[in-house]
Motif scaffolding. Structure first.
Motif, mmCIF file in Angstrom:
data_model
loop_
_atom_site.group_PDB
_atom_site.id
_atom_site.type_symbol
_atom_site.label_atom_id
_atom_site.label_comp_id
_atom_site.label_asym_id
_atom_site.label_seq_id
_atom_site.Cartn_x
_atom_site.Cartn_y
_atom_site.Cartn_z
ATOM 1 N N LYS A 21 44.418 17.638 34.968
ATOM 2 C CA LYS A 21 44.604 18.829 34.284
ATOM 3 C C LYS A 21 43.453 19.506 33.692
ATOM 4 C CE LYS A 21 49.205 16.846 32.896
ATOM 5 N NZ LYS A 21 50.072 16.531 31.835
ATOM 6 N N GLN A 22 43.438 20.856 33.635
ATOM 7 C CA GLN A 22 42.483 21.640 33.025
ATOM 8 C C GLN A 22 42.652 21.315 31.437
ATOM 9 O OE1 GLN A 22 42.661 25.575 34.439
ATOM 10 N NE2 GLN A 22 41.329 24.899 36.249
ATOM 11 N N VAL A 23 41.354 21.295 30.681
ATOM 12 C CA VAL A 23 41.608 21.232 29.308
ATOM 13 C C VAL A 23 40.595 22.332 28.806
ATOM 14 C CG1 VAL A 23 41.796 18.654 29.194
ATOM 15 C CG2 VAL A 23 39.397 19.618 29.394
ATOM 16 N N THR A 24 40.593 22.695 27.572
ATOM 17 C CA THR A 24 39.731 23.666 26.894
ATOM 18 C C THR A 24 38.830 22.871 25.987
ATOM 19 O OG1 THR A 24 41.078 24.036 25.206
ATOM 20 C CG2 THR A 24 41.433 25.299 27.209
ATOM 21 N N MET A 25 37.465 23.558 25.961
ATOM 22 C CA MET A 25 36.543 22.850 25.092
ATOM 23 C C MET A 25 35.349 23.935 25.394
ATOM 24 S SD MET A 25 34.632 19.901 27.266
ATOM 25 C CE MET A 25 36.173 19.048 27.651
ATOM 26 N N ASN A 26 34.345 23.943 23.958
ATOM 27 C CA ASN A 26 33.247 24.332 24.118
ATOM 28 C C ASN A 26 32.007 23.384 24.068
ATOM 29 O OD1 ASN A 26 32.913 23.515 21.370
ATOM 30 N ND2 ASN A 26 33.736 25.626 20.792
ATOM 31 N N GLU A 27 30.718 23.526 23.916
ATOM 32 C CA GLU A 27 29.824 22.759 23.966
ATOM 33 C C GLU A 27 29.949 21.457 22.970
ATOM 34 O OE1 GLU A 27 26.004 24.447 24.081
ATOM 35 O OE2 GLU A 27 26.381 25.714 25.854
ATOM 36 N N GLN A 28 30.109 22.266 21.627
ATOM 37 C CA GLN A 28 30.175 21.247 20.547
ATOM 38 C C GLN A 28 31.502 20.198 20.540
ATOM 39 O OE1 GLN A 28 27.767 20.724 18.262
ATOM 40 N NE2 GLN A 28 28.940 18.965 17.722
ATOM 41 N N GLN A 29 32.473 20.921 20.991
ATOM 42 C CA GLN A 29 33.849 20.001 21.369
ATOM 43 C C GLN A 29 33.645 18.974 22.385
ATOM 44 O OE1 GLN A 29 36.282 23.378 22.047
ATOM 45 N NE2 GLN A 29 37.363 23.167 20.281
ATOM 46 N N ALA A 30 32.869 19.225 23.486
ATOM 47 C CA ALA A 30 32.466 18.064 24.712
ATOM 48 C C ALA A 30 31.685 17.343 24.056
ATOM 49 C CB ALA A 30 31.961 18.887 25.601
ATOM 50 N N ILE A 31 30.633 17.518 23.087
ATOM 51 C CA ILE A 31 29.750 16.451 22.362
ATOM 52 C C ILE A 31 30.554 15.717 21.588
ATOM 53 C CG2 ILE A 31 27.799 16.122 20.883
ATOM 54 C CD1 ILE A 31 26.431 18.727 22.239
ATOM 55 N N ASP A 32 31.137 16.390 20.739
ATOM 56 C CA ASP A 32 32.302 15.577 19.724
ATOM 57 C C ASP A 32 33.233 14.440 20.310
ATOM 58 O OD1 ASP A 32 31.131 16.964 17.740
ATOM 59 O OD2 ASP A 32 32.654 18.127 17.385
ATOM 60 N N ARG A 33 33.665 14.952 21.509
ATOM 61 C CA ARG A 33 34.665 14.050 22.326
ATOM 62 C C ARG A 33 34.048 12.963 22.879
ATOM 63 N NH1 ARG A 33 38.836 10.780 22.998
ATOM 64 N NH2 ARG A 33 39.841 11.039 25.048
ATOM 65 N N ALA A 34 32.621 13.221 23.286
ATOM 66 C CA ALA A 34 31.823 12.166 23.995
ATOM 67 C C ALA A 34 31.528 11.048 23.105
ATOM 68 C CB ALA A 34 30.717 12.605 24.689
ATOM 69 N N GLU A 35 31.293 11.410 21.557
ATOM 70 C CA GLU A 35 30.588 10.638 20.556
ATOM 71 C C GLU A 35 31.882 9.999 20.211
ATOM 72 O OE1 GLU A 35 27.937 10.277 19.369
ATOM 73 O OE2 GLU A 35 26.658 11.983 19.536
ATOM 74 N N GLU A 36 33.000 10.554 20.021
ATOM 75 C CA GLU A 36 34.312 9.673 19.742
ATOM 76 C C GLU A 36 34.481 8.480 20.710
ATOM 77 O OE1 GLU A 36 39.101 10.757 18.776
ATOM 78 O OE2 GLU A 36 37.903 11.945 20.277
ATOM 79 N N ILE A 37 34.431 8.844 22.102
ATOM 80 C CA ILE A 37 34.618 7.739 22.840
ATOM 81 C C ILE A 37 33.607 6.580 22.724
ATOM 82 C CG2 ILE A 37 34.616 7.102 25.680
ATOM 83 C CD1 ILE A 37 35.269 10.175 25.785
ATOM 84 N N ILE A 38 32.514 7.049 22.408
ATOM 85 C CA ILE A 38 31.255 5.869 22.096
ATOM 86 C C ILE A 38 31.779 5.203 20.955
ATOM 87 C CG2 ILE A 38 29.002 5.654 21.416
ATOM 88 C CD1 ILE A 38 28.909 6.392 24.147
ATOM 89 N N HIS A 39 32.086 5.871 19.979
ATOM 90 C CA HIS A 39 32.372 5.082 18.672
ATOM 91 C C HIS A 39 33.817 4.346 18.689
ATOM 92 C CE1 HIS A 39 29.450 6.370 15.878
ATOM 93 N NE2 HIS A 39 29.399 7.437 16.470
#
Length: 305
Positions: A21-39
């Motif tokens: 599915k398509q999702v919506t994000m900007n650069e900061q949202q992509a970084i925040d989500r990647a950080e969330e997955i790491i944590h």
């Protein structure tokens, strides 16, 4: 309120052949989500490691481009070493990351099943439905003592920043018969190209004549074919890149056939055991590494690599 952009999955596919599915994000949202997955992987680990960010820039161009041409889409990639713990704990940390991601409902992409019980496991997974990809890797520090270094990596889907144009539609011979955007085989081919790119760890070259994404048809049926090349490399670096690609195929469970060449440089043909996808990785006379990925449109191919 920050503007958002539509993200398209960068060469991935959901279980059962459904298009992500398509999702919506900007650069900061992509970084925040990647950080969330790491944590999600690290916060409850024992012993508690220290996160040390490493690797290339966080935000870069999309790797698995739709037509392998000019493209304004971006991709977020985070690499973290897990330091501050004994080397003998690296295996334990990677397995804890895997278990934490499984608890979140994330799915296996592939894993080194034969070595999962050994001292240096490796796992590749993806999130649903937003289609981030992550890996837990145990690097070898001292094989005889079973000591390693755990590393976690998260990569976002490709996304188009606000105010940027969409991917180029300039045609090349392969793009003239480009498969539809919602074709699952197209996503498989691009996804495998992206994983091979990661394994090679060298830059890609501008599209050459005959390269790109297209469909091919022969007596075995219709397939999606994606071809691309790395930048020209010194011979020793080219050989190392080819060896890394072969190691990736083996760790991910592909059947690998080594192909002899007159020059003695490594070359390989690999077959995905479930999909029937065929990948070819070989040196060219220019010093570049050429990659070709062919995946069947209607189910697994019957022929072995």
């Amino acid at each position: 309120m920050a503007l958002t952009a539509v993200a398209t999955a960068c060469g991935t596919q959901q279980d059962g052949g459904e298009t992500p599915k398509q999702v919506t994000m900007n650069e900061q949202q992509a970084i925040d989500r990647a950080e969330e997955i790491i944590h999600q992987a690290v916060d409850d680990m024992s012993p508690k490691p220290t996160l040390e960010r490493t690797g290339p820039e966080t935000i870069g161009p999309c790797i698995a481009r739709d037509d392998h041409g000019p493209d304004d889409r971006l991709q977020v990639t985070l690499f973290y070493k897990l330091t501050g713990v004994p080397g003998a704990e690296a295996r334990n940390l990677v397995l804890q990351a895997r278990d934490a991601w499984l608890k979140q409902g994330y799915k296996y992409n592939s894993s080194d099943k034969e070595d999962m019980s050994g001292p240096f496991p490796w796992v590749s997974m993806r999130t649903e439905p937003d289609d981030f990809w992550m890996e837990g890797i145990t690097g070898v520090l001292d094989r005889t003592k079973g000591e390693g270094l755990a590393t976690l990596k998260v990569r976002s889907p490709c996304f188009l920043p606000p105010g940027k144009s969409s991917a180029s539609t300039a045609a090349d011979p392969a793009a003239l018969e480009e498969p539809q955007a919602d074709d699952p085989a197209r996503h498989r081919a691009l996804g495998h190209s992206s994983r091979i790119y990661d394994a090679l760890r060298v830059g890609s070259a501008p599209t050459q004549p005959g390269e790109g994404l297209g469909t091919v048809q022969d007596e075995s049926g219709t397939s999606v074919h994606h071809t691309w090349s790395t930048e020209p490399l010194p011979e020793d670096e080219m050989v190392r890149a080819l060896v890394r690609a072969q190691a990736y195929f083996q760790s991910a469970g592909w059947s690998v056939r080594h192909v002899p060449t007159r020059e003695g440089t490594p070359a390989a043909v690999a077959r995905h055991p479930e999909e029937g996808t065929i990948a070819q990785v070989a040196a060219s006379t220019t010093g570049a590494v050429r990659v070709a990925v062919t995946t069947p449109v209607n189910g697994p191919a019957s022929a072995d690599a």
